[in-house]
Structure formats: structure tokens, C-alpha cells
Write an enzyme that holds these catalytic residues in place. Sequence first.
Site, PDB file in Angstrom:
ATOM      1  N   ASP A  70       0.642  -1.107  -0.277  1.00  0.00           N
ATOM      2  CA  ASP A  70       0.349   0.155  -0.121  1.00  0.00           C
ATOM      3  C   ASP A  70       1.092   0.803  -0.222  1.00  0.00           C
ATOM      4  OD1 ASP A  70      -2.312   1.864   0.673  1.00  0.00           O
ATOM      5  OD2 ASP A  70      -2.537   0.942   2.972  1.00  0.00           O
ATOM      6  N   LYS A  87       0.311   3.362  -2.956  1.00  0.00           N
ATOM      7  CA  LYS A  87      -0.060   4.819  -2.951  1.00  0.00           C
ATOM      8  C   LYS A  87       0.246   5.767  -4.218  1.00  0.00           C
ATOM      9  CE  LYS A  87      -3.230   5.404   0.853  1.00  0.00           C
ATOM     10  NZ  LYS A  87      -3.191   4.575   1.702  1.00  0.00           N
ATOM     11  N   HIS A 114       1.746   8.151  -7.161  1.00  0.00           N
ATOM     12  CA  HIS A 114       1.402   9.477  -7.456  1.00  0.00           C
ATOM     13  C   HIS A 114       2.194   9.985  -8.140  1.00  0.00           C
ATOM     14  CE1 HIS A 114      -1.748  12.126  -7.030  1.00  0.00           C
ATOM     15  NE2 HIS A 114      -1.625  12.486  -8.211  1.00  0.00           N
ATOM     16  N   ASP A 115       2.355  10.043  -9.982  1.00  0.00           N
ATOM     17  CA  ASP A 115       3.839  10.812  -9.881  1.00  0.00           C
ATOM     18  C   ASP A 115       3.408  10.802 -11.436  1.00  0.00           C
ATOM     19  OD1 ASP A 115       6.035  11.711 -10.541  1.00  0.00           O
ATOM     20  OD2 ASP A 115       6.826  10.458  -9.113  1.00  0.00           O
ATOM     21  N   THR A 136       7.576   7.653 -14.289  1.00  0.00           N
ATOM     22  CA  THR A 136       7.903   7.419 -12.896  1.00  0.00           C
ATOM     23  C   THR A 136       7.268   5.702 -12.770  1.00  0.00           C
ATOM     24  OG1 THR A 136       8.219   9.238 -12.325  1.00  0.00           O
ATOM     25  CG2 THR A 136       8.953   7.893 -10.659  1.00  0.00           C
ATOM     26  N   THR A 144     -10.916   7.440   2.999  1.00  0.00           N
ATOM     27  CA  THR A 144     -12.067   6.975   3.986  1.00  0.00           C
ATOM     28  C   THR A 144     -11.780   7.683   5.469  1.00  0.00           C
ATOM     29  OG1 THR A 144     -10.220   4.789   4.741  1.00  0.00           O
ATOM     30  CG2 THR A 144     -12.724   4.746   3.283  1.00  0.00           C
ATOM     31  N   GLN A 185     -10.415   7.986  11.006  1.00  0.00           N
ATOM     32  CA  GLN A 185     -11.818   7.461  10.114  1.00  0.00           C
ATOM     33  C   GLN A 185     -12.796   7.688   9.719  1.00  0.00           C
ATOM     34  OE1 GLN A 185     -10.089   4.984   7.277  1.00  0.00           O
ATOM     35  NE2 GLN A 185      -8.918   4.010   8.089  1.00  0.00           N
ATOM     36  N   ARG A 244      -6.024  -1.597  13.279  1.00  0.00           N
ATOM     37  CA  ARG A 244      -5.999  -1.035  14.545  1.00  0.00           C
ATOM     38  C   ARG A 244      -6.438  -1.571  15.692  1.00  0.00           C
ATOM     39  NH1 ARG A 244      -5.588   5.404  14.067  1.00  0.00           N
ATOM     40  NH2 ARG A 244      -6.811   4.486  11.894  1.00  0.00           N
TER      41      ARG A 244
HETATM   42  O1  C5P Z   1      -5.993   1.631  11.756  1.00  0.00           O
HETATM   43  P1  C5P Z   1      -6.960   1.426  10.650  1.00  0.00           P
HETATM   44  O2  C5P Z   1      -8.118   0.389  10.468  1.00  0.00           O
HETATM   45  O3  C5P Z   1      -7.765   2.574  10.258  1.00  0.00           O
HETATM   46  O4  C5P Z   1      -5.831   1.668   9.181  1.00  0.00           O
HETATM   47  C1  C5P Z   1      -6.405   1.334   7.918  1.00  0.00           C
HETATM   48  C2  C5P Z   1      -5.275   0.943   7.195  1.00  0.00           C
HETATM   49  O5  C5P Z   1      -6.230   1.490   6.035  1.00  0.00           O
HETATM   50  C3  C5P Z   1      -4.603   1.826   7.514  1.00  0.00           C
HETATM   51  O6  C5P Z   1      -2.808   1.168   7.185  1.00  0.00           O
HETATM   52  C4  C5P Z   1      -3.842   3.241   5.869  1.00  0.00           C
HETATM   53  O7  C5P Z   1      -3.151   3.414   5.560  1.00  0.00           O
HETATM   54  C5  C5P Z   1      -4.905   2.211   4.964  1.00  0.00           C
HETATM   55  N1  C5P Z   1      -5.666   2.898   4.314  1.00  0.00           N
HETATM   56  C6  C5P Z   1      -7.075   3.347   4.202  1.00  0.00           C
HETATM   57  N2  C5P Z   1      -7.963   4.240   3.713  1.00  0.00           N
HETATM   58  C7  C5P Z   1      -7.486   4.372   2.254  1.00  0.00           C
HETATM   59  C8  C5P Z   1      -6.206   3.590   2.418  1.00  0.00           C
HETATM   60  C9  C5P Z   1      -5.466   2.870   3.023  1.00  0.00           C
HETATM   61  O8  C5P Z   1      -7.406   4.199   5.248  1.00  0.00           O
HETATM   62  N3  C5P Z   1      -8.413   4.851   1.728  1.00  0.00           N
END
Ligand code: C5P
Length: 238
Positions: free
Chosen positions: A60, A62, A64-65, A69, A119, A190, A211
Site C-alpha cells: 500500500d 499509493k 501518484h507521479d 515514473t 476513508t 477514520q 488498529r
Molecule cells: O488502523 P486502521 O484500521 O484505520 O487502518 C486502515 C489502514 O488502511 C491504514 O493502513 C491506512 O493507511 C489504510 N488505508 C485507509 N484508507 C485508504 C487507503 C488505505 O485507511 N483509502
Amino acid sequence: MKPTECIILALDFPGKKEAFDFLPHLPELSWVKVGMELFYREGPGIVYDLKNAGYKVFLDLKLHDIPNTVGRATRVLAGLGADMLNYHAAGGSAMLAAAAEAALRSPRPPLLIGVTQLTSTTQKVLEEEIGVYQPLEQVVLHYARLVKAAGFQGVVCSAQETPLLKRELGRDFLTVTPGIRLAGEETQDQRRVTTPAEALAFGSDYLVIGRTLTRAKDPAQVWESIKSELNKTGGNQP
Ligand code: C5P
């Protein structure tokens, strides 16, 4: 597939030691997600180690470039053996197409997933900070169409957006959904959250859980309660 096979554990740990110390708590786990913290600390070796330990790996980062690249980076990341990679859809169709082309040339093409809107983003943030004045769901749908047209297999989105995306883009178009919290649990940073059962009922293909498990006093017990919640929902469709 078994309901627990749709769980992707977000390994948001400071290093390899902490990640590997945690993993024995969840012996049934199939998928792990390596995010920026762990990858920037440990480098490609963390992907090899997790693959050698038998996990499927969602890397993960993400991306973006500019297209060149991103295409070249995709070739490298696919070569590490990652099973899933993701990209900000906001990079546009040329960037996404460069990723898709590079992935297809790899001996084991990973699943390519577009990030629509994080999110942690709300309608208010979208308008006041990002400067986009459309309903959030429409923005997510617009990005999902863009990544599908570029040859991606799915998107990261909130589970709340899954029914709309499945209706508009087809059941096979994958939704990978973070923002999962148990009923009554703190949402932390979140915003567009659902419970595991709700996410599955909405039709999500993969549930990214961090978490809730990694900070739990008893991760094995939380795993069991998530599992029984998912089993009651009946698992997601093959
Ligand atoms: O701890 P938690 O359940 O909030 O973790 C969500 C994981 O999903 C984190 O690693 C976060 O970087 C990833 N994530 C996210 N939203 C996105 C893409 C990835 O929360 N759109």
C-alpha cells in the site's frame, strides 16, 4: 472463499520485528498490508520475508507521479512479488495506464487497485480543502470508472460506497475497504466507517483492518469476534 480470507491486516508497525512478533496472534490470516511506515523502514526485504512466511502481500504505497515514473516503479514493485498494488486515481488515466501496462508485462501481474477518496476524507474536507464540489459518492464513482477503463481490477473505498460501485461497474470489480471498526469502537482518524459485518453485507471483497486488531489487548479474541460476525453474514460471494 472462507470469510476470514477477505481480511487484510494493516501491518502498521514501526519495523519488521514488531510486525513478526504480532503475526503469531492470528494464525488463520492470509493477507497482510505493508504500508509506507513499514516499507520505508525495512525496504523490499519486508515483502520477501512476508511472502516467504506464506502471506499474500498488499503493498500500500499509493503511487501518484508522472506516467513514466509510475510505470517504472510498478515494474520494480511487481518484481518484488507483491500481490496487490495501489495508486491514487487522481493521477489520471495516462498514469494509471502506465501502471497497468507495466503490471501486465510482469511474470506475476499483481492486482491493481485505485485509491478513490481516503476513508479519512469527509464531504466537508472534499469541498473546503481539496476544492471538489461534487457529492463524495459521485467522485468515488468517477475515479472508479477511470481506473476500470485503465485496466485496474478494483478500488480502495469506504464499504458504504461498495453497493453503488458494484451496481455501476459490475460485481467482479473489486472493492477493498478500510475504515472498519467494531460496533461502539473509537473511529480515530477514520470517518466513513462500517463494522466488518456491514462491509461484507455491502458486498466488499476485502476488508482492511488495522488498529482494531493490532492495538487490541487480546488480538486473538478480537479476531474470533470478527470471524463470528463474518460467519453470521455468510461470507462474501465468490
Ligand atoms: O488502523 P486502521 O484500521 O484505520 O487502518 C486502515 C489502514 O488502511 C491504514 O493502513 C491506512 O493507511 C489504510 N488505508 C485507509 N484508507 C485508504 C487507503 C488505505 O485507511 N483509502
